[in-house]
Design a protein around this motif. Structure first.
Motif, PDB file in Angstrom:
ATOM      1  N   VAL A 110       0.834  -1.206   0.000  1.00 16.19           N
ATOM      2  CA  VAL A 110       0.000   0.000   0.000  1.00 16.19           C
ATOM      3  C   VAL A 110       0.866   1.252   0.000  1.00 16.19           C
ATOM      4  O   VAL A 110       0.593   2.224  -0.722  1.00 16.19           O
ATOM      5  CB  VAL A 110      -0.953  -0.020   1.207  1.00 16.19           C
ATOM      6  CG1 VAL A 110      -1.684   1.304   1.345  1.00 16.19           C
ATOM      7  CG2 VAL A 110      -1.961  -1.154   1.077  1.00 16.19           C
ATOM      8  N   ALA A 111       1.930   1.229   0.813  1.00 17.76           N
ATOM      9  CA  ALA A 111       2.826   2.388   0.849  1.00 17.76           C
ATOM     10  C   ALA A 111       3.501   2.610  -0.501  1.00 17.76           C
ATOM     11  O   ALA A 111       3.650   3.745  -0.965  1.00 17.76           O
ATOM     12  CB  ALA A 111       3.875   2.193   1.946  1.00 17.76           C
ATOM     13  N   GLY A 112       3.902   1.519  -1.167  1.00 18.83           N
ATOM     14  CA  GLY A 112       4.501   1.651  -2.495  1.00 18.83           C
ATOM     15  C   GLY A 112       3.522   2.202  -3.519  1.00 18.83           C
ATOM     16  O   GLY A 112       3.896   3.048  -4.350  1.00 18.83           O
ATOM     17  N   TYR A 113       2.267   1.761  -3.451  1.00 19.21           N
ATOM     18  CA  TYR A 113       1.256   2.269  -4.395  1.00 19.21           C
ATOM     19  C   TYR A 113       0.979   3.745  -4.145  1.00 19.21           C
ATOM     20  O   TYR A 113       0.878   4.542  -5.098  1.00 19.21           O
ATOM     21  CB  TYR A 113      -0.023   1.450  -4.244  1.00 19.21           C
ATOM     22  CG  TYR A 113      -1.172   1.954  -5.065  1.00 19.21           C
ATOM     23  CD1 TYR A 113      -1.113   1.933  -6.462  1.00 19.21           C
ATOM     24  CD2 TYR A 113      -2.318   2.456  -4.460  1.00 19.21           C
ATOM     25  CE1 TYR A 113      -2.166   2.398  -7.225  1.00 19.21           C
ATOM     26  CE2 TYR A 113      -3.374   2.924  -5.221  1.00 19.21           C
ATOM     27  CZ  TYR A 113      -3.296   2.889  -6.595  1.00 19.21           C
ATOM     28  OH  TYR A 113      -4.346   3.355  -7.345  1.00 19.21           O
ATOM     29  N   LEU A 114       0.857   4.139  -2.875  1.00 17.91           N
ATOM     30  CA  LEU A 114       0.635   5.550  -2.559  1.00 17.91           C
ATOM     31  C   LEU A 114       1.839   6.402  -2.969  1.00 17.91           C
ATOM     32  O   LEU A 114       1.680   7.532  -3.443  1.00 17.91           O
ATOM     33  CB  LEU A 114       0.355   5.711  -1.064  1.00 17.91           C
ATOM     34  CG  LEU A 114      -0.944   5.087  -0.557  1.00 17.91           C
ATOM     35  CD1 LEU A 114      -1.081   5.288   0.948  1.00 17.91           C
ATOM     36  CD2 LEU A 114      -2.150   5.670  -1.284  1.00 17.91           C
ATOM     37  N   GLY A 115       3.047   5.849  -2.805  1.00  7.82           N
ATOM     38  CA  GLY A 115       4.234   6.562  -3.251  1.00  7.82           C
ATOM     39  C   GLY A 115       4.267   6.749  -4.757  1.00  7.82           C
ATOM     40  O   GLY A 115       4.667   7.812  -5.253  1.00  7.82           O
ATOM     41  N   ALA A 116       3.826   5.724  -5.495  1.00 10.45           N
ATOM     42  CA  ALA A 116       3.773   5.848  -6.958  1.00 10.45           C
ATOM     43  C   ALA A 116       2.753   6.902  -7.386  1.00 10.45           C
ATOM     44  O   ALA A 116       3.004   7.697  -8.302  1.00 10.45           O
ATOM     45  CB  ALA A 116       3.419   4.495  -7.580  1.00 10.45           C
ATOM     46  N   LEU A 117       1.596   6.930  -6.714  1.00 10.90           N
ATOM     47  CA  LEU A 117       0.604   7.972  -7.016  1.00 10.90           C
ATOM     48  C   LEU A 117       1.155   9.358  -6.702  1.00 10.90           C
ATOM     49  O   LEU A 117       0.933  10.312  -7.462  1.00 10.90           O
ATOM     50  CB  LEU A 117      -0.670   7.717  -6.211  1.00 10.90           C
ATOM     51  CG  LEU A 117      -1.517   6.504  -6.607  1.00 10.90           C
ATOM     52  CD1 LEU A 117      -2.729   6.398  -5.691  1.00 10.90           C
ATOM     53  CD2 LEU A 117      -1.960   6.600  -8.059  1.00 10.90           C
ATOM     54  N   GLU A 118       1.866   9.445  -5.586  1.00  9.98           N
ATOM     55  CA  GLU A 118       2.438  10.740  -5.210  1.00  9.98           C
ATOM     56  C   GLU A 118       3.500  11.183  -6.216  1.00  9.98           C
ATOM     57  O   GLU A 118       3.564  12.369  -6.578  1.00  9.98           O
ATOM     58  CB  GLU A 118       3.036  10.635  -3.813  1.00  9.98           C
ATOM     59  CG  GLU A 118       3.451  11.955  -3.213  1.00  9.98           C
ATOM     60  CD  GLU A 118       4.010  11.777  -1.822  1.00  9.98           C
ATOM     61  OE1 GLU A 118       3.699  12.607  -0.954  1.00  9.98           O
ATOM     62  OE2 GLU A 118       4.762  10.804  -1.601  1.00  9.98           O
ATOM     63  N   ASP A 119       4.341  10.255  -6.666  1.00 10.80           N
ATOM     64  CA  ASP A 119       5.350  10.605  -7.664  1.00 10.80           C
ATOM     65  C   ASP A 119       4.718  11.046  -8.985  1.00 10.80           C
ATOM     66  O   ASP A 119       5.262  11.902  -9.689  1.00 10.80           O
ATOM     67  CB  ASP A 119       6.273   9.409  -7.909  1.00 10.80           C
ATOM     68  CG  ASP A 119       7.125   9.100  -6.695  1.00 10.80           C
ATOM     69  OD1 ASP A 119       7.353  10.017  -5.884  1.00 10.80           O
ATOM     70  OD2 ASP A 119       7.556   7.933  -6.546  1.00 10.80           O
ATOM     71  N   HIS A 120       3.577  10.456  -9.317  1.00 10.46           N
ATOM     72  CA  HIS A 120       2.944  10.765 -10.598  1.00 10.46           C
ATOM     73  C   HIS A 120       2.158  12.068 -10.556  1.00 10.46           C
ATOM     74  O   HIS A 120       2.219  12.876 -11.505  1.00 10.46           O
ATOM     75  CB  HIS A 120       2.006   9.621 -11.004  1.00 10.46           C
ATOM     76  CG  HIS A 120       1.410   9.790 -12.367  1.00 10.46           C
ATOM     77  ND1 HIS A 120       0.191  10.408 -12.571  1.00 10.46           N
ATOM     78  CD2 HIS A 120       1.862   9.434 -13.598  1.00 10.46           C
ATOM     79  CE1 HIS A 120      -0.085  10.420 -13.860  1.00 10.46           C
ATOM     80  NE2 HIS A 120       0.904   9.834 -14.508  1.00 10.46           N
ATOM     81  N   TYR A 121       1.420  12.299  -9.480  1.00  5.68           N
ATOM     82  CA  TYR A 121       0.531  13.456  -9.430  1.00  5.68           C
ATOM     83  C   TYR A 121       1.114  14.633  -8.637  1.00  5.68           C
ATOM     84  O   TYR A 121       0.684  15.768  -8.851  1.00  5.68           O
ATOM     85  CB  TYR A 121      -0.817  13.060  -8.809  1.00  5.68           C
ATOM     86  CG  TYR A 121      -1.597  12.099  -9.655  1.00  5.68           C
ATOM     87  CD1 TYR A 121      -2.265  12.527 -10.800  1.00  5.68           C
ATOM     88  CD2 TYR A 121      -1.659  10.742  -9.336  1.00  5.68           C
ATOM     89  CE1 TYR A 121      -2.989  11.646 -11.589  1.00  5.68           C
ATOM     90  CE2 TYR A 121      -2.380   9.849 -10.112  1.00  5.68           C
ATOM     91  CZ  TYR A 121      -3.044  10.304 -11.240  1.00  5.68           C
ATOM     92  OH  TYR A 121      -3.742   9.423 -12.013  1.00  5.68           O
ATOM     93  N   ALA A 122       2.038  14.377  -7.716  1.00  8.07           N
ATOM     94  CA  ALA A 122       2.620  15.458  -6.908  1.00  8.07           C
ATOM     95  C   ALA A 122       4.105  15.187  -6.698  1.00  8.07           C
ATOM     96  O   ALA A 122       4.528  14.779  -5.616  1.00  8.07           O
ATOM     97  CB  ALA A 122       1.895  15.574  -5.569  1.00  8.07           C
ATOM     98  N   PRO A 123       4.925  15.379  -7.738  1.00  6.21           N
ATOM     99  CA  PRO A 123       6.358  15.066  -7.598  1.00  6.21           C
ATOM    100  C   PRO A 123       7.066  15.961  -6.587  1.00  6.21           C
ATOM    101  O   PRO A 123       7.983  15.525  -5.910  1.00  6.21           O
ATOM    102  CB  PRO A 123       6.902  15.270  -9.015  1.00  6.21           C
ATOM    103  CG  PRO A 123       5.909  16.159  -9.696  1.00  6.21           C
ATOM    104  CD  PRO A 123       4.588  15.831  -9.095  1.00  6.21           C
ATOM    105  N   GLY A 124       6.635  17.220  -6.479  1.00  8.76           N
ATOM    106  CA  GLY A 124       7.257  18.110  -5.495  1.00  8.76           C
ATOM    107  C   GLY A 124       7.020  17.636  -4.070  1.00  8.76           C
ATOM    108  O   GLY A 124       7.938  17.612  -3.239  1.00  8.76           O
TER     109      GLY A 124
END
Length: 229
Positions: A120-134
């Protein structure tokens, strides 16, 4: 002069002419049918999209759940911990009511379902990298600082533990010298001190062996230089 044969009767053609009311009813029926078909197509499109969303969510949930990690009873413990957080924060401030249940959810999920929590943490991290890289970059910096802080705390704890252990051993040794009783053997400190002494002696022996080898090597090099001269 009249014809011998009788003349054929003329054909009578009846033309059905709809009235104005029938025309209006026909137009209304066609409009209602077109509206129904369009609404049916829209509903089918929404249903198809909803089914696609359900299948995507189901596939994502199956990919997040670790196959070698059973959900029960871990998921029950996670639910109980989250509900406990809600109950405990019910009469507290707004910030505590908002933060305590998610915090207990994350902690209990990490404790009882660690592999699923990692996914779950990896999936949330991938979403964060894609939609909010900053924001993801700031999170990485915060994680690095947190890891450094944890390492420093661990080092400080280990140093403090070693200092306390050394102080206790010294105090016990002085107490033994004053009373003549063997407290270190009773407390199990003698074995620890023996192991430490063995490690120190082994290090000293290795150092002395390396020093002797270096001396012999230097002496052999010096003799070789004299012989060549």
């Amino acid at each position: 002069q009249l014809p011998i044969y009788p003349a054929p009767e003329p054909e009578i053609l009846l033309l059905e002419t709809p009235s104005e009311l029938e025309k209006q009813i026909r137009v209304a029926r066609r409009a209602v049918t077109a509206t129904y078909l369009d609404a049916h197509a829209r509903v089918q499109h929404v249903v198809s999209r909803w089914i696609g969303v359900e299948q995507a969510v189901e596939h994502r949930l199956k990919s997040l759940v670790a196959p070698d990690e059973p959900l029960t009873p871990g998921i029950l413990y996670v639910g109980v911990a989250t509900l406990t957080g809600s109950v405990l924060a019910r009469n507290r401030g707004l910030a505590l009511r908002l933060l305590l249940p998610p915090a207990l959810l994350a902690l209990s999920l990490r404790q009882f379902l660690p592999k699923t929590a990692h996914n779950v943490a990896g999936y949330l991290g991938a979403l964060e990298d894609h939609y909010a890289p900053g924001l993801a970059q700031k999170h990485e910096v915060a994680k690095a600082h947190s890891a450094m802080t944890v390492d420093r705390v661990k080092d400080a704890t280990q140093s403090g533990r070693e200092a306390v252990t050394a102080g206790v051993v010294g105090a016990v040794a002085r107490l033994e010298q004053a009373t003549g009783l063997k407290f270190r053997e009773a407390l199990g400190l003698g074995h620890r001190e023996d192991r430490s002494t063995q490690v120190v002696h082994a290090a000293e022996h290795q150092t002395s062996a390396l020093t002797e080898t270096d001396v012999v090597q230097e002496f052999a090099d010096a003799k070789a230089d004299d012989a060549s001269t």
